[in-house]
Scaffold this motif. Structure first.
Motif, PDB file in Angstrom:
ATOM      1  N   PRO A  42       0.746  -1.215   0.181  1.00 36.81           N
ATOM      2  CA  PRO A  42      -0.097  -0.097   0.063  1.00 36.81           C
ATOM      3  C   PRO A  42       0.811   1.257   0.116  1.00 36.81           C
ATOM      4  CG  PRO A  42       0.054  -0.936   2.089  1.00 36.81           C
ATOM      5  CD  PRO A  42       0.677  -1.885   1.272  1.00 36.81           C
ATOM      6  N   THR A  43       1.890   1.311   0.349  1.00 34.66           N
ATOM      7  CA  THR A  43       2.815   2.463   0.509  1.00 34.66           C
ATOM      8  C   THR A  43       3.923   2.529  -0.585  1.00 34.66           C
ATOM      9  OG1 THR A  43       4.638   1.151   1.517  1.00 34.66           O
ATOM     10  CG2 THR A  43       2.948   2.286   3.076  1.00 34.66           C
ATOM     11  N   LEU A  44       4.173   1.568  -1.556  1.00 39.08           N
ATOM     12  CA  LEU A  44       4.923   1.792  -2.615  1.00 39.08           C
ATOM     13  C   LEU A  44       4.338   2.492  -3.673  1.00 39.08           C
ATOM     14  CD1 LEU A  44       7.738   1.255  -3.673  1.00 39.08           C
ATOM     15  CD2 LEU A  44       6.741  -0.816  -4.706  1.00 39.08           C
ATOM     16  N   PRO A  45       3.204   2.356  -4.015  1.00 42.44           N
ATOM     17  CA  PRO A  45       2.635   3.466  -5.201  1.00 42.44           C
ATOM     18  C   PRO A  45       2.618   4.718  -4.856  1.00 42.44           C
ATOM     19  CG  PRO A  45       1.331   1.431  -4.821  1.00 42.44           C
ATOM     20  CD  PRO A  45       2.182   1.485  -3.895  1.00 42.44           C
ATOM     21  N   PRO A  46       2.078   5.284  -3.584  1.00 37.53           N
ATOM     22  CA  PRO A  46       2.498   7.040  -3.300  1.00 37.53           C
ATOM     23  C   PRO A  46       3.780   7.255  -3.248  1.00 37.53           C
ATOM     24  CG  PRO A  46       0.686   5.628  -1.927  1.00 37.53           C
ATOM     25  CD  PRO A  46       1.553   4.680  -2.418  1.00 37.53           C
ATOM     26  N   ALA A  47       4.527   6.554  -2.682  1.00 39.89           N
ATOM     27  CA  ALA A  47       5.887   6.677  -2.821  1.00 39.89           C
ATOM     28  C   ALA A  47       6.574   6.910  -3.891  1.00 39.89           C
ATOM     29  CB  ALA A  47       6.812   5.753  -1.844  1.00 39.89           C
ATOM     30  N   LEU A  48       6.216   5.999  -4.972  1.00 38.10           N
ATOM     31  CA  LEU A  48       6.536   5.979  -6.115  1.00 38.10           C
ATOM     32  C   LEU A  48       6.155   7.422  -6.910  1.00 38.10           C
ATOM     33  CD1 LEU A  48       8.093   4.723  -8.776  1.00 38.10           C
ATOM     34  CD2 LEU A  48       5.988   3.660  -8.963  1.00 38.10           C
ATOM     35  N   HIS A  49       4.905   7.684  -6.868  1.00 36.46           N
ATOM     36  CA  HIS A  49       4.449   9.047  -7.429  1.00 36.46           C
ATOM     37  C   HIS A  49       5.380  10.051  -6.844  1.00 36.46           C
ATOM     38  CE1 HIS A  49       1.496  12.139  -7.887  1.00 36.46           C
ATOM     39  NE2 HIS A  49       1.256  11.601  -8.997  1.00 36.46           N
ATOM     40  N   LEU A  50       5.389  10.114  -5.667  1.00 32.89           N
ATOM     41  CA  LEU A  50       6.175  11.418  -4.928  1.00 32.89           C
ATOM     42  C   LEU A  50       7.477  11.329  -5.536  1.00 32.89           C
ATOM     43  CD1 LEU A  50       6.152  13.690  -3.121  1.00 32.89           C
ATOM     44  CD2 LEU A  50       6.837  12.017  -1.096  1.00 32.89           C
ATOM     45  N   ALA A  51       8.147  10.171  -5.714  1.00 34.64           N
ATOM     46  CA  ALA A  51       9.770  10.000  -6.191  1.00 34.64           C
ATOM     47  C   ALA A  51       9.675  10.580  -7.514  1.00 34.64           C
ATOM     48  CB  ALA A  51      10.188   8.931  -5.991  1.00 34.64           C
ATOM     49  N   ILE A  52       8.911  10.076  -8.230  1.00 36.21           N
ATOM     50  CA  ILE A  52       8.597  10.743  -9.671  1.00 36.21           C
ATOM     51  C   ILE A  52       8.682  12.158  -9.971  1.00 36.21           C
ATOM     52  CG2 ILE A  52       7.425  10.444 -12.078  1.00 36.21           C
ATOM     53  CD1 ILE A  52       7.044   7.523 -11.207  1.00 36.21           C
ATOM     54  N   SER A  53       7.550  12.516  -8.883  1.00 38.88           N
ATOM     55  CA  SER A  53       7.385  13.934  -9.126  1.00 38.88           C
ATOM     56  C   SER A  53       8.402  15.134  -8.818  1.00 38.88           C
ATOM     57  CB  SER A  53       6.000  14.237  -8.047  1.00 38.88           C
ATOM     58  OG  SER A  53       4.878  13.827  -8.455  1.00 38.88           O
ATOM     59  N   ARG A  54       9.122  14.447  -7.848  1.00 44.48           N
ATOM     60  CA  ARG A  54      10.279  15.337  -7.502  1.00 44.48           C
ATOM     61  C   ARG A  54      11.257  15.256  -8.292  1.00 44.48           C
ATOM     62  NH1 ARG A  54      10.882  13.019  -1.172  1.00 44.48           N
ATOM     63  NH2 ARG A  54       9.015  14.314  -0.113  1.00 44.48           N
ATOM     64  N   SER A  55      11.756  13.863  -8.985  1.00 46.58           N
ATOM     65  CA  SER A  55      12.600  13.881  -9.885  1.00 46.58           C
ATOM     66  C   SER A  55      12.209  14.856 -11.224  1.00 46.58           C
ATOM     67  CB  SER A  55      12.880  12.191 -10.418  1.00 46.58           C
ATOM     68  OG  SER A  55      13.392  11.827  -9.194  1.00 46.58           O
ATOM     69  N   LEU A  56      11.054  14.735 -11.572  1.00 48.35           N
ATOM     70  CA  LEU A  56      10.493  15.479 -12.739  1.00 48.35           C
ATOM     71  C   LEU A  56      10.676  17.031 -12.529  1.00 48.35           C
ATOM     72  CD1 LEU A  56       7.540  13.461 -14.001  1.00 48.35           C
ATOM     73  CD2 LEU A  56       9.643  14.032 -15.215  1.00 48.35           C
ATOM     74  N   SER A  57      10.460  17.656 -11.271  1.00 51.44           N
ATOM     75  CA  SER A  57      10.593  18.783 -11.121  1.00 51.44           C
ATOM     76  C   SER A  57      12.074  19.273 -11.119  1.00 51.44           C
ATOM     77  CB  SER A  57      10.011  19.115  -9.509  1.00 51.44           C
ATOM     78  OG  SER A  57      10.079  20.577  -9.350  1.00 51.44           O
ATOM     79  N   SER A  58      12.930  18.534 -10.315  1.00 49.87           N
ATOM     80  CA  SER A  58      14.313  18.819 -10.515  1.00 49.87           C
ATOM     81  C   SER A  58      14.923  18.680 -11.897  1.00 49.87           C
ATOM     82  CB  SER A  58      14.933  17.706  -9.457  1.00 49.87           C
ATOM     83  OG  SER A  58      14.752  17.689  -8.114  1.00 49.87           O
ATOM     84  N   PHE A  59      14.281  17.718 -12.760  1.00 53.24           N
ATOM     85  CA  PHE A  59      14.899  17.523 -14.095  1.00 53.24           C
ATOM     86  C   PHE A  59      14.486  18.879 -14.923  1.00 53.24           C
ATOM     87  CE2 PHE A  59      14.115  16.098 -18.364  1.00 53.24           C
ATOM     88  CZ  PHE A  59      15.394  15.788 -18.638  1.00 53.24           C
ATOM     89  N   LYS A  60      13.140  19.208 -14.698  1.00 49.62           N
ATOM     90  CA  LYS A  60      12.874  20.359 -15.244  1.00 49.62           C
ATOM     91  C   LYS A  60      13.427  21.905 -14.975  1.00 49.62           C
ATOM     92  CE  LYS A  60       7.912  18.752 -16.125  1.00 49.62           C
ATOM     93  NZ  LYS A  60       6.757  18.957 -15.719  1.00 49.62           N
ATOM     94  N   SER A  61      13.852  21.809 -13.799  1.00 50.10           N
ATOM     95  CA  SER A  61      14.512  23.126 -13.273  1.00 50.10           C
ATOM     96  C   SER A  61      16.247  22.938 -13.946  1.00 50.10           C
ATOM     97  CB  SER A  61      14.655  23.089 -11.772  1.00 50.10           C
ATOM     98  OG  SER A  61      13.317  23.078 -11.190  1.00 50.10           O
ATOM     99  N   SER A  62      16.452  21.705 -14.033  1.00 45.78           N
ATOM    100  CA  SER A  62      18.051  21.546 -14.479  1.00 45.78           C
ATOM    101  C   SER A  62      18.143  21.831 -15.875  1.00 45.78           C
ATOM    102  CB  SER A  62      18.469  20.154 -14.090  1.00 45.78           C
ATOM    103  OG  SER A  62      19.582  19.787 -14.880  1.00 45.78           O
ATOM    104  N   SER A  63      17.062  21.604 -16.651  1.00 46.98           N
ATOM    105  CA  SER A  63      16.998  21.648 -18.197  1.00 46.98           C
ATOM    106  C   SER A  63      16.862  23.126 -18.452  1.00 46.98           C
ATOM    107  CB  SER A  63      15.619  21.019 -18.563  1.00 46.98           C
ATOM    108  OG  SER A  63      15.808  19.568 -18.445  1.00 46.98           O
ATOM    109  N   ASN A  64      15.952  23.968 -17.588  1.00 44.82           N
ATOM    110  CA  ASN A  64      15.667  25.319 -17.708  1.00 44.82           C
ATOM    111  C   ASN A  64      17.065  26.065 -17.458  1.00 44.82           C
ATOM    112  OD1 ASN A  64      13.126  25.069 -18.335  1.00 44.82           O
ATOM    113  ND2 ASN A  64      12.512  25.129 -16.348  1.00 44.82           N
TER     114      ASN A  64
END
Length: 1217
Positions: free
Chosen positions: A52-74
Motif C-alpha cells: 500500500p505504501t509503494l505506489p504513493p511513494a513512487l508517485h512522489l519520487a517521480i514528481s520530485r525527480s521530474l521537478s528537479s529535471f525540469k529545473s535543471s533543463s531550464n
C-alpha cells in the motif's frame, strides 16, 4: 512465524518504500541489479506492508525527480548547467519507470492499479522531455503500450504521447518489430481528434507510413495503412494523393502493396468515405489506366487496380468494377488514338468478362457479345501494337473461358489468328500469334481443334525474324510433350534439319532438344543411341554435326557421347558407302563432340587416348575438303597431343598453298585453325619466314618484270636459313611449273597468277597482325624488313595494274598498311617509354634504317604516288586536281615507276572497247582500292598516328571520289547490261568509302586549331555530295538511295565542312571565289540541284530531269539547318549565292534561276539575314541581274529566267535590311 522481509541488493532488509526506491536507483544500473530488483518486487505478497505504501511513494519520487529535471533543463538552456546532475536525474527516472513496470505487471497483482496510474500517467505526460535518454523513452513507451494491451483502467490517457513516439521510432529505425507494435495499438488511433490542430504532427506521421518501405513490405504494415485510410476523410485524401504520386515511379512490389492496401481499406470503409474512394480515387485510376501517356505508367496503374480485379469474387467488387469501367472503357476502345486503344485493351483483358452481376442472363450475353465484337475489331487494328496485344489476349481468354464461349465465337477468333494474323507484316504481331497458341495449348480442351489448325502455322518456322523462329521452336517443344500430337506434322523433319544445320544457335539448340528423344534417346542402350545419331548424320550431315554440338548441354550422358565420338571419328576416315558430304558431316560431328566434352575435365585423358598424333595425322590425310580439314585441326588444337610433329609438313603446305583465301570462307577457317595449331606447337617463326619468302620471291619477279628498284636490305637480313616450301614459282623463274597449278587452271596470266599467290600470303599476314602475340613476334622477326619491302612492291603493282585485271584482291595493300600502322604505333610507344625513363632494351626498337622510316606517313606517300598515275591517266572533272595532287607528292615519288616496261610488255587495252563485264570489273577494282586506303586513313586518323599528312589525305580522298565519279560518267548503268549483284557489291563499297571520308572530315574539323580549315575540307564535302548526285544521274535513283542512307548520320559534318571557313572567318573573308569555289569549278551537285529546282519552279512535267535522291538529301540538310544556328545556314547560303554568281558569269540562266529558287524560297524561306555581308551580296546580285536584263545580247528566254530569279530574290526581305 515472522514474515520474511524484502532485502535490497546489499542484503539488508527493506523496511520502507523509500528505502526500496533508493536501492532501486543503484540496482537498475546493471542487468544483475535489475534481475535482483525484479525478484525483490515480485516476491512481495498482497499482505506485505510495502504494497500500500509503494505506489504513493513512487508517485512522489517521480514528481520530485521530474521537478528537479525540469529545473535543471531550464538552467541548462539559459546557462551552463551541471550535466552530472541531469544524468543522475535521468537515472532515477529510469529506475522509477522500471519499478512502475514491475508493479503494474506483477504476476500476483498485489498493487492497486488505481494507485499506480498517477505515476504511469506522470511519466507518459512528460515523455517528450526524455529525448536525451532513448532508454527511458523506450521504457516509458513500453509501459504505456503494455497498459493498453492489458486493457487497464485509464489506458486512453496513456496514448497521446506514447503512440506517436512508437510510430516515429518505426519510421526512423525501419524495423519490422516496431511496425508490429504499432499495428497492435491501431485501435487507439480512433481516440484522436483529427480535426484538432494539435494532432498535426501525428497526422503527418501517419501519412508518412504510406510511403515508408518497412510498412509496405510487412503484412502488419499494410494492414495498418489500410486501417489509417478509414480514420478520417482528410487523412484518407492525403494518403490517397500520396499513393497516386508514387504510382509512376513505384516498383512492382510497391504497387502490389498499394493494391492490397486499397482493397483492404475499401472493404472496411462505409458511407461517404467509401464513396470518396470509389468515385474519386478508383474512378481516377480507371481513367488514368486508359489515358496514361506512356505504356509503363498504364501498366503501373493496372497493377494497382489488380488488387480489386483479383478479388472480384468478393461481394460488391464485380459491381464496382463494372460501374467504374463500363462508361469509359468501351468508348475508349474505338477512339482514333492508338495509345488509348492499347491501354483500354489491356484494361479490358484484365477485367474480362466485364459484366453487371445484377442484370439478367440475356443482358449479360449481350454485353459479352459486345466485348467479343470489339476484340474481333482490335485483332485487325491498324496499329501493330494493338493487334499484338489483342491476339495474345484473345488466346488468353479462350484458354480461361473455353467451356463457356460459344463455338462460333471460338472458330471465328482462331480462323483470324491462324489464317490472317500469322501472315502479318509486323514481327511482334506474328510473335504474339505463336505465344498465344502456346498459352492456349495449356487447356486440354483445345487440343482437338488445334490438332487440325497447328499445321497451318508450320511455315512460321522459316520466318525471317529470329524471335518468331525461336517461339515456333518453343511451340514444337510444347506439342512434343502432348501425347496426342506429332510435332513433325506441324513442321516437317526436313525443315527442322535445315534449321538445325544453318539457323541461329538458339533455334538450333531448341531443335536439338526436340529431336533428342528420337535420335539420341536416354532410355536405350549406348549402341542404339549412337546408331540413331549416325543415321541422322547420314541423312543430313550438317544438321547431324550440329546436333552433336548441343547433345551434352541437353543432358546426354558422357559415356554415350564418348561412344558416339569413337564411332563418328572411325566413320570419318572410312569412305565405304559414304559420299563427300557425309564424310564432312562425321568430321564436323567429331569436332563438335570433342569441344563439348572438353568442358568436362574428366574427359581430357579419354580424348587424348582417342585422338593420338597418328590418328589425327591419318584423319587429316583423309580429310578431302576444307571443312573436314578445319574440323581435324580444331580437334588437334583442343586435344593437343604430344606427338604432333607429323603435322608439320602438312600444316606448312596448307598455309603456303591457299590461293583465293580472301573470298573463300571455308578455306579461311582451315588456315586460321592451322595458324592456331602452329602457334601452339611453337612453329610460328618458321610460318612467318615461309610467308615472307613467298612474298619476296614474287616481289623480286615483279621488280624484274616492270623494271622496279628493290630497296636494299641490311646485311643481317640476307642471312636466313632456307626452308622447304611448296609455293608457286614467281615471275620469270620457272613458268613451266604452272601448267598443272590451280591458278593456271583459272585462266590467269603469269602476273595475275603470282598476284593470287601473293594475295593469299598477304591475307595471312593481315590476320596474324590482329593477334597481339603474333604481331609482336612479327615486329621482332628478322623477316620483317623483307616482308614489308615485298608488300610495298606488290601493292604498287596491284594499284597500277588494277585496270588491266577483271578482279582484284586488296589483301597486299591491307597487309602493307597494317604493318605501317603498327610500326608507327610501336615507334610512338618506344619514344614514350624512353622519355619516361624506361628500359631501352625492353622497348621494341627497329635496327634497320629502312624500318625506322617505314612509318605510316611514308607508306601513305607511296600509295598516293601510285594512285596519282592511275587517277591522272584520264582527265579529271577538275583539270587542276591531279596536278595539285601531283605537286603535293612529287617530292616523295620514286625515281623508277611502272611505265615503259609495262607499256611495252603489256599494252594497255582501250577502255572503250572493253565488254560490260570488264568495265564492271574495272570499277570494282578501283572502288576496292579506294575503300581499302580510305579505311587505312580513317583508322590511322582515329588512333592519331597521322602526323602532318592530313591535307594530303583530304586531297587523295577528293581525287579518288572524282575518279569514281568519272567512271560512272563514262560507264552509265542506264540501259546497260551490268549485273545487279555487281552493282550491289560496288554500292556496299561506296557506302564504306563515304563513311571513311566523312570520318576523316569529322576528325579534322574537331581537331582544327587554326583560324580556318584547309580548302580541301570544302572540296571533300562537295565531292561527297557530288558522289551521290552523280550516282543518281548516271546509275539511277534506286541505287543512289542506298548511298543516301549511309550519308544521313554524317550530314552535320558535311554541313559544317561546307561552311566552316565562313563561320570562323571575319567580314569579307572565307567567301568561295566565284571563279572556282576555292580553286574549283561549279560542284556537280549544285548544277543538278539547279536543274531540279528549275523544273520545280516552272511546274514542268519532265520527270526525267528530277533528282529525287538529291532533293531528299537537300531536304534533310535543310531540316538540320533550320533547327541549328542561323549563322550556319547563312554560311551555307554564301555557297549558293556564289553558284548564282558563277551562273551569271557563264551566262547559264537556268542555273541562276534554279539556285535562286532554292536559296531564297527554301534555304532562307522569306526570313531576314543577320549578316550585313549577305545582304550586300544579295543586293549586288539584284543589280547585276538588272544590268543583264537590259543587255541586248541576252535573248528573250534568258531575260525571262533572269526576271523570275530577280522576283524570287526580291521576295525575301533579306536584302532590305
Amino acid at each position: 512465524m515472522e514474515k520474511k522481509r524484502a532485502r535490497p541488493r546489499d542484503g539488508s532488509p527493506v523496511e520502507t518504500a523509500d528505502e526500496l526506491l533508493a536501492s532501486a536507483v543503484e540496482s537498475t544500473a546493471t542487468s544483475a541489479g535489475k534481475s535482483s530488483l525484479k525478484t525483490l518486487i515480485w516476491s512481495l505478497s498482497p499482505s506485505s506492508p510495502l504494497c500500500p505504501t509503494l505506489p504513493p511513494a513512487l508517485h512522489l519520487a517521480i514528481s520530485r525527480s521530474l521537478s528537479s529535471f525540469k529545473s535543471s533543463s531550464n538552467v541548462g538552456a539559459s546557462s551552463s548547467g551541471d550535466p552530472d546532475e541531469t544524468s543522475d536525474l535521468l537515472k532515477e527516472l529510469r529506475s522509477y519507470a522500471y519499478v512502475a513496470h514491475l508493479c503494474s505487471f506483477h504476476p500476483k497483482k498485489p498493487f492497486s492499479l488505481e494507485e499506480l496510474f498517477p505515476s504511469v500517467r506522470l511519466l507518459h505526460d512528460n515523455l517528450l522531455l526524455f529525448d536525451l535518454d532513448s532508454g527511458l523513452l523506450s521504457l516509458v513507451a513500453g509501459l504505456c503500450e503494455q497498459w493498453w494491451k492489458e486493457d487497464f483502467s485509464g489506458r486512453e490517457s496513456l496514448i497521446s504521447q506514447s503512440l506517436p513516439f512508437l510510430i516515429s521510432k518505426s519510421l526512423t529505425q525501419g524495423k519490422k518489430v516496431d511496425v508490429r507494435r504499432v499495428y497492435a495499438l491501431r485501435d487507439a488511433l480512433v481516440l484522436f481528434d483529427y480535426v484538432d490542430e494539435s494532432i498535426e504532427d501525428t497526422r503527418l506521421l501517419l501519412v508518412r507510413c504510406v510511403i515508408t518501405p518497412v510498412y509496405l513490405k510487412t503484412e502488419e504494415g499494410r494492414k495498418f495503412i489500410a486501417f489509417v485510410l478509414g480514420l478520417n476523410g482528410r487523412l484518407m485524401k492525403e494518403a490517397l494523393a500520396l499513393i497516386r504520386s508514387q504510382i509512376p515511379f513505384g516498383r512492382k512490389s510497391v504497387l502490389e502493396a498499394y493494391a492490397e492496401i486499397l482493397f483492404r481499406s475499401w472493404k472496411g470503409l462505409q458511407g461517404d468515405l467509401r464513396g470518396e474512394m470509389e468515385d474519386g480515387f478508383l474512378q481516377g485510376l480507371i481513367e488514368g489506366a486508359i489515358h496514361a501517356s506512356s505504356r509503363p505508367l498504364a501498366a503501373s496503374v493496372r497493377r494497382v487496380l489488380g488488387g480489386f480485379v483479383q478479388q472480384r469474387a468478393v461481394d460488391g467488387v464485380e459491381k464496382l468494377l463494372f460501374r467504374l469501367a463500363e462508361p469509359v472503357l468501351f468508348r475508349s476502345l474505338q477512339v482514333s488514338n492508338p495509345n488509348v486503344r492499347l491501354n483500354a485493351l489491356h484494361l479490358l483483358l484484365d477485367l474480362f468478362p466485364l459484366e453487371d452481376p445484377d442484370v439478367t442472363k440475356e443482358a449479360k450475353d449481350t454485353l459479352l457479345e459486345k466485348q467479343f465484337y470489339l476484340l474481333d475489331r482490335l485483332v485487325l487494328d491498324d496499329c501493330p501494337d494493338v493487334r499484338a496485344v489483342a491476339v495474345e489476349g484473345s488466346c488468353r481468354i479462350l484458354h480461361l473461358f473455353w467451356e463457356v464461349i460459344p463455338s462460333s465465337t471460338i472458330t471465328n477468333i482462331l480462323k483470324k489468328i491462324i489464317y490472317d494474323i500469322s501472315h502479318d507484316t509486323c514481327t511482334e504481331v506474328r510473335l504474339s500469334t505463336v505465344n498465344g497458341i502456346i498459352y492456349l495449348l495449356d487447356n486440354p480442351q483445345t487440343h482437338e481443334i488445334m490438332k487440325v489448325l497447328l499445321p497451318k502455322l508450320g511455315f512460321m518456322f522459316t520466318d525471317h525474324a529470329l524471335s518468331v523462329r525461336v517461339a515456333v521452336a518453343d511451340l514444337l517443344l510444347v506439342v512434343r510433350d502432348i501425347r496426342t500430337f506429332q510435332f513433325h506434322k506441324v513442321v516437317s523433319l526436313d525443315t527442322l534439319l535445315s534449321a538445325l544445320s544453318s539457323d541461329h544457335t538458339t533455334v538450333a539448340q531448341k531443335v536439338t532438344r526436340l529431336l533428342i528423344p528420337s535420335y539420341f534417346p536416354y532410355k536405350v542402350s549406348h549402341k542404339e543411341a549412337c546408331s540413331r545419331c549416325i543415321a541422322l548424320i547420314k541423312r543430313s550431315p550438317k544438321a547431324g554435326a550440329r546436333f552433336c554440338e548441343f547433345q551434352l548441354s541437353e543432358g546426354s550422358s558422357l559415356k554415350s557421347l564418348i561412344e558416339l565420338l569413337r564411332v563418328s571419328s572411325s566413320l570419318a576416315v572410312s569412305t565405304k558407302d559414304l559420299n563427300a558430304d557425309q564424310i564432312d558431316g562425321f568430321f564436323l560431328a567429331s569436332a563438335n563432340i570433342c569441344r563439348s566434352l572438353l568442358t568436362e575435365p574428366s574427359c581430357k585423358a579419354t580424348l587424348c587416348e582417342i585422338f593420338s598424333g597418328d590418328k589425327l595425322k591419318h584423319m587429316f590425310t583423309a580429310a578431302g575438303s576444307p571443312c573436314a580439314k578445319s574440323a581435324v585441326l580444331a580437334i588437334a588444337s583442343v586435344v593437343s597431343p604430344d606427338d604432333l610433329m607429323g603435322f608439320h609438313d602438312q600444316l606448312m603446305t596448307l598455309v603456303t598453298d591457299c590461293v583465293g583465301i580472301s573470298e573463300n570462307l571455308e578455306l579461311q577457317s582451315v588456315v586460321q585453325a592451322a595458324h592456331k595449331l602452329i602457334l601452339s606447337c611453337g612453329w610460328f617463326d618458321e610460318l612467318f619466314e615461309s610467308v615472307a619468302n613467298i612474298l619476296h620471291a614474287i616481289a623480286s619477279g615483279y621488280a624484274t618484270e616492270f623494271g622496279l628498284e628493290m630497296p636494299q636490305r641490311g646485311a643481317q637480313a640476307g642471312k636466313k636459313k632456307k626452308v622447304k616450301l611448296a609455293m608457286k614459282s614467281p615471275v620469270g623463274t620457272c613458268n613451266s611449273s604452272r601448267k598443272g597449278s590451280k591458278v593456271s587452271q583459272m585462266g590467269m596470266s603469269n602476273i595475275e597468277e603470282d598476284f593470287a599467290i601473293a594475295s593469299a600470303a598477304a591475307w595471312q599476314v593481315k590476320i596474324l597482325l590482329k593477334n597481339l602475340d603474333t604481331r609482336m613476334s612479327m615486329l621482332r622477326s628478322p623477316s620483317l624488313q623483307k616482308t614489308i619491302i615485298a608488300l610495298r612492291i606488290i601493292s604498287q603493282v596491284c594499284i597500277e595494274q588494277c585496270m588491266q585485271w577483271e578482279s582484284l584482291d586488296v589483301s597486299p595493300i591491307m597487309a602493307y598498311t597494317s604493318f605501317a600502322i603498327h610500326i608507327s604505333l610501336q615507334n610512338v610507344r618506344s619514344a614514350v617509354s624512353e622519355s619516361l625513363g624506361g628500359d631501352k632494351n625492353n622497348a621494341s626498337q627497329f635496327t634497320s634504317p629502312y624500318l625506322e622510316q617505314a612509318t605510316l606517313d611514308q607508306s601513305l606517300n607511296h600509295l598516293f604516288n601510285c594512285f596519282e598515275k592511275l587517277s591522272c591517266e584520264r582527265p579529271c572533272k577538275s583539270g587542276n586536281t591531279c596536278s595539285s595532287f601531283k605537286q603535293e607528292v612529287s617530292q616523295h615519288r620514286r625515281s623508277t615507276r611502272i611505265g615503259s616496261v609495262a607499256s611495252s610488255s603489256h599494252p594497255t587495252e582501250d577502255p572503250e572497247n572493253r565488254t560490260p563485264s570488264q568495265k564492271m570489273g574495272n570499277i570494282q577494282n578501283m572502288v576496292k582500292l579506294v575503300t581499302s586506303v580510305l579505311k587505312l586513313i580513317a583508322d590511322a586518323t582515329t588512333i592519331g598516328v597521322i602526323s602532318d599528312n592530313q591535307t594530303q589525305c583530304l586531297r587523295f580522298v577528293s581525287a579518288s571520289v572524282q575518279h569514281i565519279i568519272s567512271f560512272f560518267r563514262r560507264n552509265q548503268y542506264k540501259n546497260s547490261s551490268y549485273q545487279e549483284e555487281d552493282l550491289k557489291y560496288i554500292l556496299a563499297l561506296l557506302k564504306s568509302s563515304f563513311t571513311y571520308g566523312a570520318k576523316l572530315l569529322h576528325f579534322i574539323l574537331m581537331t582544327s586549331t587554326d583560324a580556318s580549315a584547309p580548302p580541301e575540307v570544302f572540296h571533300l564535302c562537295s565531292d561527297l555530295l557530288d558522289l551521290i548526285a552523280s550516282l543518281e544521274s548516271y546509275m539511277g535513283s534506286r541505287l543512289a538511295s542506298v548511298l543516301l542512307s549511309a550519308s544521313k548520320p554524317w550530314l552535320p559534318v558535311i554541313i559544317l565542312g561546307l561552311g566552316f571557313n565562313k563561320l570562323v572567318a571575319g567580314p569579307n573573308e572565307g567567301k568561295p571565289k566565284s571563279d572556282g569555289f576555292y580553286g574549283r569549278s561549279l560542284p556537280e551537285w549544285l548544277a543538278i540541284l539547279s536543274k531540279a529546282e528549275t523544273f520545280d519552279g516552272s511546274q514542268s512535267k519532265q520527270i526525267d530531269q528530277r533528282a529525287p535522291v538529291l532533293e531528299t538529301l537537300m531536304d534533310m540538310m535543310l531540316l538540320l539547318l533550320k533547327k541549328g544556328d542561323a549563322k550556319i545556314r547563312e554560311a551555307i547560303g554564301f555557297i549558293f549565292l556564289t553558284g548564282i554568281e558563277f551562273g551569271l558569269g557563264r551566262g547559264d540562266f537556268d542555273l541562276v534561276f534554279g539556285l535562286s529558287h532554292y536559296t531564297c524560297l527554301k534555304l532562307f524561306g522569306g526570313e531576314g539575314a543577320s549578316q550585313k555581308e549577305l545582304n550586300d551580296q544579295l543586293l549586288e546580285l539584284c543589280l547585276r541581274i538588272e544590268r543583264m536584263i537590259e543587255d541586248p545580247d541576252v535573248n528573250e528566254e534568258g531575260k525571262q529566267k533572269l526576271e523570275s530569279a530577280k522576283r524570287i530574290i526580291e521576295s525575301v526581305p533579306i536584302h532590305r535590311q
